[in-house]
Design a protein around this motif. Structure first.
Motif, PDB file in Angstrom:
ATOM      1  N   ASP A 114       0.726  -1.061   0.006  1.00  0.00           N
ATOM      2  CA  ASP A 114       0.217   0.132  -0.026  1.00  0.00           C
ATOM      3  C   ASP A 114       0.846   1.106  -0.125  1.00  0.00           C
ATOM      4  OD1 ASP A 114       1.044  -0.668   2.583  1.00  0.00           O
ATOM      5  OD2 ASP A 114      -0.414   0.546   3.486  1.00  0.00           O
ATOM      6  N   ARG A 115       2.066   1.213   0.263  1.00  0.00           N
ATOM      7  CA  ARG A 115       2.891   2.216   0.449  1.00  0.00           C
ATOM      8  C   ARG A 115       3.599   2.762  -1.207  1.00  0.00           C
ATOM      9  NH1 ARG A 115       6.454   1.760   5.922  1.00  0.00           N
ATOM     10  NH2 ARG A 115       4.930   0.838   7.305  1.00  0.00           N
ATOM     11  N   PRO A 116       3.387   3.807  -1.543  1.00  0.00           N
ATOM     12  CA  PRO A 116       4.056   4.224  -2.901  1.00  0.00           C
ATOM     13  C   PRO A 116       5.546   4.064  -2.987  1.00  0.00           C
ATOM     14  CG  PRO A 116       2.221   5.773  -2.055  1.00  0.00           C
ATOM     15  CD  PRO A 116       2.603   4.810  -1.024  1.00  0.00           C
ATOM     16  N   GLU A 117       6.115   4.538  -2.107  1.00  0.00           N
ATOM     17  CA  GLU A 117       7.536   4.336  -1.997  1.00  0.00           C
ATOM     18  C   GLU A 117       8.156   2.853  -2.113  1.00  0.00           C
ATOM     19  OE1 GLU A 117       6.614   4.592   2.528  1.00  0.00           O
ATOM     20  OE2 GLU A 117       5.532   5.368   0.602  1.00  0.00           O
ATOM     21  N   VAL A 118       7.478   1.954  -1.507  1.00  0.00           N
ATOM     22  CA  VAL A 118       7.713   0.604  -1.657  1.00  0.00           C
ATOM     23  C   VAL A 118       7.487   0.010  -3.067  1.00  0.00           C
ATOM     24  CG1 VAL A 118       7.125  -1.704  -1.043  1.00  0.00           C
ATOM     25  CG2 VAL A 118       7.341   0.072   0.819  1.00  0.00           C
ATOM     26  N   ARG A 119       6.295   0.548  -3.597  1.00  0.00           N
ATOM     27  CA  ARG A 119       6.047  -0.072  -5.087  1.00  0.00           C
ATOM     28  C   ARG A 119       6.936   0.493  -5.995  1.00  0.00           C
ATOM     29  NH1 ARG A 119       0.606   1.486  -3.475  1.00  0.00           N
ATOM     30  NH2 ARG A 119       0.561   3.131  -4.865  1.00  0.00           N
ATOM     31  N   GLN A 120       7.630   1.893  -5.462  1.00  0.00           N
ATOM     32  CA  GLN A 120       8.528   2.551  -6.506  1.00  0.00           C
ATOM     33  C   GLN A 120       9.675   1.686  -6.634  1.00  0.00           C
ATOM     34  OE1 GLN A 120       7.600   4.857  -8.681  1.00  0.00           O
ATOM     35  NE2 GLN A 120       9.693   4.854  -9.621  1.00  0.00           N
ATOM     36  N   ALA A 121      10.315   1.487  -5.182  1.00  0.00           N
ATOM     37  CA  ALA A 121      11.300   0.717  -5.243  1.00  0.00           C
ATOM     38  C   ALA A 121      11.386  -0.642  -5.862  1.00  0.00           C
ATOM     39  CB  ALA A 121      11.710   0.194  -3.829  1.00  0.00           C
ATOM     40  N   LEU A 122      10.296  -1.525  -5.691  1.00  0.00           N
ATOM     41  CA  LEU A 122       9.907  -2.776  -6.345  1.00  0.00           C
ATOM     42  C   LEU A 122      10.062  -2.649  -7.856  1.00  0.00           C
ATOM     43  CD1 LEU A 122       7.404  -4.235  -3.863  1.00  0.00           C
ATOM     44  CD2 LEU A 122       9.960  -4.961  -4.240  1.00  0.00           C
ATOM     45  N   MET A 123       9.803  -1.622  -8.473  1.00  0.00           N
ATOM     46  CA  MET A 123       9.709  -1.405  -9.771  1.00  0.00           C
ATOM     47  C   MET A 123      11.308  -1.685 -10.607  1.00  0.00           C
ATOM     48  SD  MET A 123       6.815  -0.341 -11.145  1.00  0.00           S
ATOM     49  CE  MET A 123       5.249   0.151 -10.518  1.00  0.00           C
ATOM     50  N   LYS A 124      12.275  -1.499  -9.583  1.00  0.00           N
ATOM     51  CA  LYS A 124      13.541  -1.433 -10.114  1.00  0.00           C
ATOM     52  C   LYS A 124      13.848  -3.122 -10.133  1.00  0.00           C
ATOM     53  CE  LYS A 124      15.245   2.893  -8.706  1.00  0.00           C
ATOM     54  NZ  LYS A 124      16.585   3.567  -7.907  1.00  0.00           N
ATOM     55  N   ALA A 125      13.102  -4.009  -9.550  1.00  0.00           N
ATOM     56  CA  ALA A 125      13.441  -5.557  -9.701  1.00  0.00           C
ATOM     57  C   ALA A 125      13.257  -6.074 -10.906  1.00  0.00           C
ATOM     58  CB  ALA A 125      13.057  -6.090  -8.456  1.00  0.00           C
ATOM     59  N   ASP A 126      13.581  -7.125 -11.289  1.00  0.00           N
ATOM     60  CA  ASP A 126      13.651  -7.808 -12.449  1.00  0.00           C
ATOM     61  C   ASP A 126      12.390  -9.031 -12.253  1.00  0.00           C
ATOM     62  OD1 ASP A 126      15.691  -6.965 -14.200  1.00  0.00           O
ATOM     63  OD2 ASP A 126      16.925  -7.855 -12.637  1.00  0.00           O
ATOM     64  N   PRO A 146      -0.981  -9.806  11.473  1.00  0.00           N
ATOM     65  CA  PRO A 146      -0.145  -8.605  10.854  1.00  0.00           C
ATOM     66  C   PRO A 146      -0.228  -7.697  11.800  1.00  0.00           C
ATOM     67  CG  PRO A 146      -2.543  -8.594  10.078  1.00  0.00           C
ATOM     68  CD  PRO A 146      -2.493  -9.949  10.518  1.00  0.00           C
ATOM     69  N   SER A 147       0.731  -6.541  11.772  1.00  0.00           N
ATOM     70  CA  SER A 147       0.817  -5.550  12.528  1.00  0.00           C
ATOM     71  C   SER A 147      -0.712  -4.722  12.488  1.00  0.00           C
ATOM     72  CB  SER A 147       1.973  -4.409  12.225  1.00  0.00           C
ATOM     73  OG  SER A 147       2.945  -5.242  12.185  1.00  0.00           O
ATOM     74  N   PRO A 148      -1.012  -4.207  13.513  1.00  0.00           N
ATOM     75  CA  PRO A 148      -2.384  -3.512  13.552  1.00  0.00           C
ATOM     76  C   PRO A 148      -2.589  -2.435  12.719  1.00  0.00           C
ATOM     77  CG  PRO A 148      -1.713  -3.768  15.818  1.00  0.00           C
ATOM     78  CD  PRO A 148      -0.398  -4.319  14.886  1.00  0.00           C
ATOM     79  N   HIS A 149      -1.463  -2.049  12.211  1.00  0.00           N
ATOM     80  CA  HIS A 149      -1.734  -0.674  11.153  1.00  0.00           C
ATOM     81  C   HIS A 149      -1.767  -1.164   9.905  1.00  0.00           C
ATOM     82  CE1 HIS A 149       2.584  -1.837  10.450  1.00  0.00           C
ATOM     83  NE2 HIS A 149       2.374  -0.846   9.179  1.00  0.00           N
ATOM     84  N   ILE A 150      -1.895  -2.410   9.386  1.00  0.00           N
ATOM     85  CA  ILE A 150      -2.093  -2.947   8.108  1.00  0.00           C
ATOM     86  C   ILE A 150      -3.287  -2.883   7.653  1.00  0.00           C
ATOM     87  CG2 ILE A 150      -0.936  -4.359   6.060  1.00  0.00           C
ATOM     88  CD1 ILE A 150       1.175  -5.047   8.078  1.00  0.00           C
ATOM     89  N   SER A 151      -3.414  -2.415   6.509  1.00  0.00           N
ATOM     90  CA  SER A 151      -5.039  -2.456   6.051  1.00  0.00           C
ATOM     91  C   SER A 151      -4.850  -3.441   4.899  1.00  0.00           C
ATOM     92  CB  SER A 151      -5.598  -1.263   5.332  1.00  0.00           C
ATOM     93  OG  SER A 151      -6.675  -1.200   4.744  1.00  0.00           O
ATOM     94  N   PHE A 152      -5.650  -4.541   5.076  1.00  0.00           N
ATOM     95  CA  PHE A 152      -5.916  -5.654   3.927  1.00  0.00           C
ATOM     96  C   PHE A 152      -6.555  -4.944   2.636  1.00  0.00           C
ATOM     97  CE2 PHE A 152      -8.705  -8.818   1.729  1.00  0.00           C
ATOM     98  CZ  PHE A 152      -7.728  -9.830   1.228  1.00  0.00           C
ATOM     99  N   PRO A 153      -7.487  -4.120   2.550  1.00  0.00           N
ATOM    100  CA  PRO A 153      -8.032  -3.649   1.201  1.00  0.00           C
ATOM    101  C   PRO A 153      -6.965  -2.765   0.691  1.00  0.00           C
ATOM    102  CG  PRO A 153     -10.033  -3.328   2.945  1.00  0.00           C
ATOM    103  CD  PRO A 153      -8.460  -3.883   3.454  1.00  0.00           C
ATOM    104  N   ALA A 154      -6.159  -1.964   1.475  1.00  0.00           N
ATOM    105  CA  ALA A 154      -5.171  -1.267   0.749  1.00  0.00           C
ATOM    106  C   ALA A 154      -3.989  -1.960   0.376  1.00  0.00           C
ATOM    107  CB  ALA A 154      -4.730  -0.343   2.174  1.00  0.00           C
ATOM    108  N   ILE A 155      -3.797  -3.236   0.757  1.00  0.00           N
ATOM    109  CA  ILE A 155      -2.731  -4.000   0.213  1.00  0.00           C
ATOM    110  C   ILE A 155      -3.369  -4.603  -1.167  1.00  0.00           C
ATOM    111  CG2 ILE A 155      -1.663  -6.381   0.320  1.00  0.00           C
ATOM    112  CD1 ILE A 155      -1.551  -5.899   3.402  1.00  0.00           C
TER     113      ILE A 155
END
Length: 310
Positions: A114-126, A146-155
């Motif tokens: 759900d984190r844009p910065e994580v998705r952006q980083a993963l864009m670089k992987a093959d 999971p940790s309480p802050h994580i949202s399943f719909p957002a994932i």
């Protein structure tokens, strides 16, 4: 030879061939506490993204490995915790690409998709291998804890957004667990999500190594194959047919290092020792079992070894 802290293997992977592992996260640090985790219970629940270890230290160990000329098929960022918790994941992937030409893969539990910065980083992987074990929040929480802050719909929305823009290979992994996500209704609901995400591949996995929760069971082959047919995926075999490897010269240290990130069953261990020229494998196993932090667990009738020492 000094034991490497972050680079290990190559280890056999049924999806990635001989995989050189890079672990940027402290042992069992994760935003999930999955009931099927082969590393055992999560010691440190965390949703913090930070530079857990200096990037230069990680890449220096990669350089050290590459100097030895050992063959491998992929470099895989995974290891002892959730790798997307490493805040410099994008720089790590860049550094791995700069040093060699083999594909860089990242295995993730999807908890940070759900984190844009994580998705952006993963864009670089093959290759990116995210998990998708459920199609509803109660099942997802029961499996992953999971940790309480994580949202399943957002994932789920994050996975869809990533899949839409990603130019590499997206290989979705579905871990099937008896009585939790293997019913026809559960599989049908998962298929709806798979169709929306549209990965390049779907792998159907089962807990073939001792899970964190001993009550977790693997479905029978018929159920696994039914899931593979429905999801248009590939059912992974129970046993690997490739070899473990380690840069550690001492066989005991080599086995302990491997088992920190990838438990070995008795057949894999004996084969590894024979390849190393160890004559008395039974004596070795007795010595191994006496090591502090080494857990011996019997699962599916097979003895396996897991190093829980930090």
């Amino acid at each position: 030879m000094k034991e490497r802290e972050h680079v290990y293997g190559p280890i056999p992977s049924r999806r990635l061939g001989r995989s050189l592992g890079v672990s940027p996260i402290p042992g069992k640090t994760c935003n999930y506490a999955c009931n099927y985790c082969m590393l055992g219970a999560t010691n440190r629940m965390s949703g913090d993204r930070k530079e857990w270890f200096p990037l230069d230290d990680l890449l220096a160990e990669v350089d050290s490995f590459l100097e030895e000329g050992v063959g491998y098929d992929t470099i895989t960022v995974c290891g002892e915790g959730e790798p997307t918790l490493y805040s410099r994941l994008d720089d790590l992937i860049d550094g791995l690409h700069a040093r060699q030409t083999k594909p860089v893969a990242v295995i993730t539990n999807s908890g940070n998709m759900d984190r844009p910065e994580v998705r952006q980083a993963l864009m670089k992987a093959d290759i990116v291998l995210p998990s998708l074990e459920a199609a509803d929040e109660p099942t997802w929480r029961a499996i992953h804890r999971p940790s309480p802050h994580i949202s399943f719909p957002a994932i789920i929305e994050g996975l869809k957004a990533f899949a839409k823009d990603y130019q590499g290979q997206l290989w979705l992994e579905v871990m099937l667990l008896t009585g939790m996500n293997d019913s026809p209704d559960q599989l049908s609901a998962i298929k709806t999500l798979v169709d929306a995400i549209r990965p390049d591949r779907v792998y159907i996995n089962t807990p073939v190594r001792p899970p964190a929760d001993p009550t977790v069971k693997a479905p029978d082959h018929k159920t696994v194959q039914r899931a593979a047919d429905l999801l248009g995926g590939t059912a992974l075999d129970y046993l690997t047919d490739q070899d473990f490897d380690s840069a550690e010269e001492d066989p005991l240290q080599a086995v302990l290092t491997i088992c920190k990130r990838h438990p070995m069953n008795r057949f894999e261990l004996v084969h590894f020792l024979e390849e190393r020229g160890v004559k008395d494998t039974e004596a070795f196993i007795r010595t191994l079992k006496a090591e502090d932090g080494l857990d011996t667990v019997t699962y599916c009738g097979i003895e396996s070894y897991r190093n829980t020492r930090s």
